[in-house]
Design a protein around this motif. Structure first.
Motif, PDB file in Angstrom:
ATOM      1  N   UNK A 120      -8.940 -14.857  -4.586  1.00 18.20           N
ATOM      2  CA  UNK A 120      -9.005 -15.124  -6.027  1.00 18.20           C
ATOM      3  C   UNK A 120      -8.197 -16.371  -6.378  1.00 18.20           C
ATOM      4  N   UNK A 121      -7.058 -16.558  -5.722  1.00 17.82           N
ATOM      5  CA  UNK A 121      -6.259 -17.769  -5.946  1.00 17.82           C
ATOM      6  C   UNK A 121      -7.055 -19.014  -5.573  1.00 17.82           C
ATOM      7  N   UNK A 122      -7.820 -18.927  -4.496  1.00 13.87           N
ATOM      8  CA  UNK A 122      -8.647 -20.067  -4.081  1.00 13.87           C
ATOM      9  C   UNK A 122      -9.738 -20.375  -5.105  1.00 13.87           C
ATOM     10  N   UNK A 123     -10.187 -19.367  -5.854  1.00 18.29           N
ATOM     11  CA  UNK A 123     -11.168 -19.610  -6.912  1.00 18.29           C
ATOM     12  C   UNK A 123     -10.488 -20.303  -8.094  1.00 18.29           C
ATOM     13  N   UNK A 124      -9.309 -19.802  -8.482  1.00 17.79           N
ATOM     14  CA  UNK A 124      -8.606 -20.371  -9.632  1.00 17.79           C
ATOM     15  C   UNK A 124      -8.079 -21.774  -9.339  1.00 17.79           C
ATOM     16  N   UNK A 125      -7.633 -21.986  -8.104  1.00 18.28           N
ATOM     17  CA  UNK A 125      -7.108 -23.305  -7.705  1.00 18.28           C
ATOM     18  C   UNK A 125      -7.893 -23.773  -6.481  1.00 18.28           C
ATOM     19  N   UNK A 126      -9.011 -24.402  -6.757  1.00 20.97           N
ATOM     20  CA  UNK A 126      -9.927 -24.759  -5.670  1.00 20.97           C
ATOM     21  C   UNK A 126      -9.352 -25.807  -4.727  1.00 20.97           C
ATOM     22  N   UNK A 127      -8.367 -26.582  -5.180  1.00 23.63           N
ATOM     23  CA  UNK A 127      -7.778 -27.621  -4.326  1.00 23.63           C
ATOM     24  C   UNK A 127      -6.564 -27.123  -3.551  1.00 23.63           C
ATOM     25  N   UNK A 128      -6.201 -25.848  -3.693  1.00 21.32           N
ATOM     26  CA  UNK A 128      -5.040 -25.321  -2.976  1.00 21.32           C
ATOM     27  C   UNK A 128      -5.355 -25.204  -1.483  1.00 21.32           C
ATOM     28  N   UNK A 129      -4.444 -25.689  -0.651  1.00 24.21           N
ATOM     29  CA  UNK A 129      -4.668 -25.716   0.794  1.00 24.21           C
ATOM     30  C   UNK A 129      -3.997 -24.529   1.483  1.00 24.21           C
ATOM     31  N   UNK A 130      -2.799 -24.164   1.044  1.00 20.26           N
ATOM     32  CA  UNK A 130      -2.022 -23.126   1.744  1.00 20.26           C
ATOM     33  C   UNK A 130      -2.729 -21.774   1.755  1.00 20.26           C
ATOM     34  N   UNK A 131      -3.252 -21.257   0.625  1.00 17.17           N
ATOM     35  CA  UNK A 131      -3.948 -19.958   0.689  1.00 17.17           C
ATOM     36  C   UNK A 131      -5.163 -19.984   1.606  1.00 17.17           C
ATOM     37  N   UNK A 132      -5.915 -21.070   1.555  1.00 17.30           N
ATOM     38  CA  UNK A 132      -7.102 -21.169   2.417  1.00 17.30           C
ATOM     39  C   UNK A 132      -6.699 -21.244   3.885  1.00 17.30           C
ATOM     40  N   UNK A 133      -5.610 -21.947   4.179  1.00 14.77           N
ATOM     41  CA  UNK A 133      -5.146 -22.053   5.563  1.00 14.77           C
ATOM     42  C   UNK A 133      -4.680 -20.698   6.086  1.00 14.77           C
ATOM     43  N   UNK A 134      -3.962 -19.937   5.248  1.00 11.36           N
ATOM     44  CA  UNK A 134      -3.525 -18.594   5.661  1.00 11.36           C
ATOM     45  C   UNK A 134      -4.719 -17.682   5.909  1.00 11.36           C
ATOM     46  N   UNK A 135      -5.737 -17.782   5.067  1.00 14.40           N
ATOM     47  CA  UNK A 135      -6.910 -16.922   5.230  1.00 14.40           C
ATOM     48  C   UNK A 135      -7.636 -17.217   6.539  1.00 14.40           C
ATOM     49  N   UNK A 136      -7.798 -18.478   6.871  1.00 18.47           N
ATOM     50  CA  UNK A 136      -8.541 -18.797   8.096  1.00 18.47           C
ATOM     51  C   UNK A 136      -7.746 -18.376   9.335  1.00 18.47           C
ATOM     52  N   UNK A 137      -6.422 -18.443   9.280  1.00 15.11           N
ATOM     53  CA  UNK A 137      -5.611 -18.024  10.430  1.00 15.11           C
ATOM     54  C   UNK A 137      -5.707 -16.518  10.638  1.00 15.11           C
ATOM     55  N   UNK A 138      -5.507 -15.755   9.572  1.00 17.07           N
ATOM     56  CA  UNK A 138      -5.534 -14.290   9.696  1.00 17.07           C
ATOM     57  C   UNK A 138      -6.958 -13.764   9.900  1.00 17.07           C
ATOM     58  N   UNK A 139      -7.944 -14.420   9.307  1.00 13.79           N
ATOM     59  CA  UNK A 139      -9.332 -14.007   9.549  1.00 13.79           C
ATOM     60  C   UNK A 139      -9.693 -14.151  11.024  1.00 13.79           C
ATOM     61  N   UNK A 140      -9.244 -15.234  11.628  1.00  9.47           N
ATOM     62  CA  UNK A 140      -9.531 -15.446  13.051  1.00  9.47           C
ATOM     63  C   UNK A 140      -8.863 -14.368  13.910  1.00  9.47           C
ATOM     64  N   UNK A 141      -7.635 -13.992  13.546  1.00 11.31           N
ATOM     65  CA  UNK A 141      -6.941 -12.943  14.304  1.00 11.31           C
ATOM     66  C   UNK A 141      -7.637 -11.598  14.149  1.00 11.31           C
ATOM     67  N   UNK A 142      -8.061 -11.268  12.943  1.00  8.46           N
ATOM     68  CA  UNK A 142      -8.652  -9.954  12.711  1.00  8.46           C
ATOM     69  C   UNK A 142     -10.099  -9.880  13.177  1.00  8.46           C
ATOM     70  N   UNK A 143     -10.775 -11.000  13.267  1.00  5.64           N
ATOM     71  CA  UNK A 143     -12.116 -10.944  13.850  1.00  5.64           C
ATOM     72  C   UNK A 143     -12.015 -10.618  15.337  1.00  5.64           C
ATOM     73  N   UNK A 144     -10.932 -11.036  15.965  1.00  5.88           N
ATOM     74  CA  UNK A 144     -10.702 -10.682  17.370  1.00  5.88           C
ATOM     75  C   UNK A 144     -10.450  -9.188  17.521  1.00  5.88           C
ATOM     76  N   UNK A 145      -9.608  -8.624  16.646  1.00  3.40           N
ATOM     77  CA  UNK A 145      -9.327  -7.192  16.696  1.00  3.40           C
ATOM     78  C   UNK A 145     -10.596  -6.378  16.440  1.00  3.40           C
ATOM     79  N   UNK A 146     -11.361  -6.778  15.453  1.00  4.03           N
ATOM     80  CA  UNK A 146     -12.596  -6.048  15.127  1.00  4.03           C
ATOM     81  C   UNK A 146     -13.598  -6.116  16.267  1.00  4.03           C
ATOM     82  N   UNK A 147     -13.722  -7.280  16.880  1.00  2.00           N
ATOM     83  CA  UNK A 147     -14.657  -7.426  17.997  1.00  2.00           C
ATOM     84  C   UNK A 147     -14.227  -6.567  19.182  1.00  2.00           C
TER      85      UNK A 147
END
Length: 211
Positions: A120-147
């Motif tokens: 939601x923060x990424x929607x409100x602040x579309x130019x924010x880099x830190x929230x998007x960077x955190x999401x891609x890091x943790x998404x990559x880790x959890x896609x490994x766990x799920x797989x």
């Protein structure tokens, strides 16, 4: 008197030329500024659209991961016939792989719920880099766990359906049909969650690239 009048006329002509020269760059810079502002606005709208789609995918992933965890956690079947000393029953906790699946998918559900505010923060602040960077890091880790959870459980489900004569593993889905059907559905839901995770990682990468 005539000479002074001529010199005055020349000076006025030169000053008017200087004024015109000074104004020309200012008029020419206006379209360039408008183009830059329009480009930034278009990029911001596209990033906001990516963030909205990411939020939709996260909500869908919450639903599929909950379905996988609950489906596997409630999988169990007792055969109607039993003896005085034996009762034929199958449950997810009889197999460590299925237990790992339930624990892993429960953790995935918790992470996805916690990641929704960042989306939601990424929607409100579309130019924010830190929230998007955190999401891609943790998404990559959890896609490994799920797989890992889905892949290991898929192997057990395959053996339950087909067995393995070399390992003396008998196929028991002919007897425990409901149990095998429930566990198979849970594994399918987990693989759907993996696909959604991959899409979210791809969207985050695209959003970061446009920065």
């Amino acid at each position: 008197m005539e000479k002074s009048h001529e010199s005055t006329t020349i000076e006025m002509g030169e000053s008017s030329k200087l004024e015109r020269r000074g104004k020309a760059p200012l008029l020419g810079s206006t379209p360039a500024i408008s183009a830059v502002v329009g480009h930034d606005k278009g990029a911001g709208n596209s990033k906001r659209g990516i963030a909205i789609f990411d939020l939709i995918l996260r909500i869908a992933a919450v639903a599929t991961s909950i379905g996988a965890a609950v489906g596997m956690g409630t999988a169990g079947e007792t055969l109607p016939f039993f003896t005085q000393f034996f009762q034929f029953e199958a449950g997810y906790d009889d197999l460590p792989t299925f237990t790992f699946f339930v624990v892993a998918m429960s953790i995935v559900v918790g992470y996805l719920v916690l990641s929704i505010p960042f989306s939601i923060v990424c929607i409100a602040r579309s130019h924010a880099v830190v929230p998007r960077l955190l999401l891609i890091i943790f998404d990559t880790a959890f896609v490994t766990l799920t797989t890992a959870a889905a892949g290991a459980s898929a192997a057990i489900v395959y053996l339950a359906h087909n067995g393995n004569q070399d390992a003396n593993w008998l196929a028991f889905c002919n007897q425990f049909g409901d149990f095998c059907q429930t566990t198979s559905g849970a594994v399918v839901a987990a693989f759907v969650t993996v696909v959604i995770f991959l899409l979210m990682v791809l969207l985050s990468a695209i959003a970061l690239k446009r920065h």
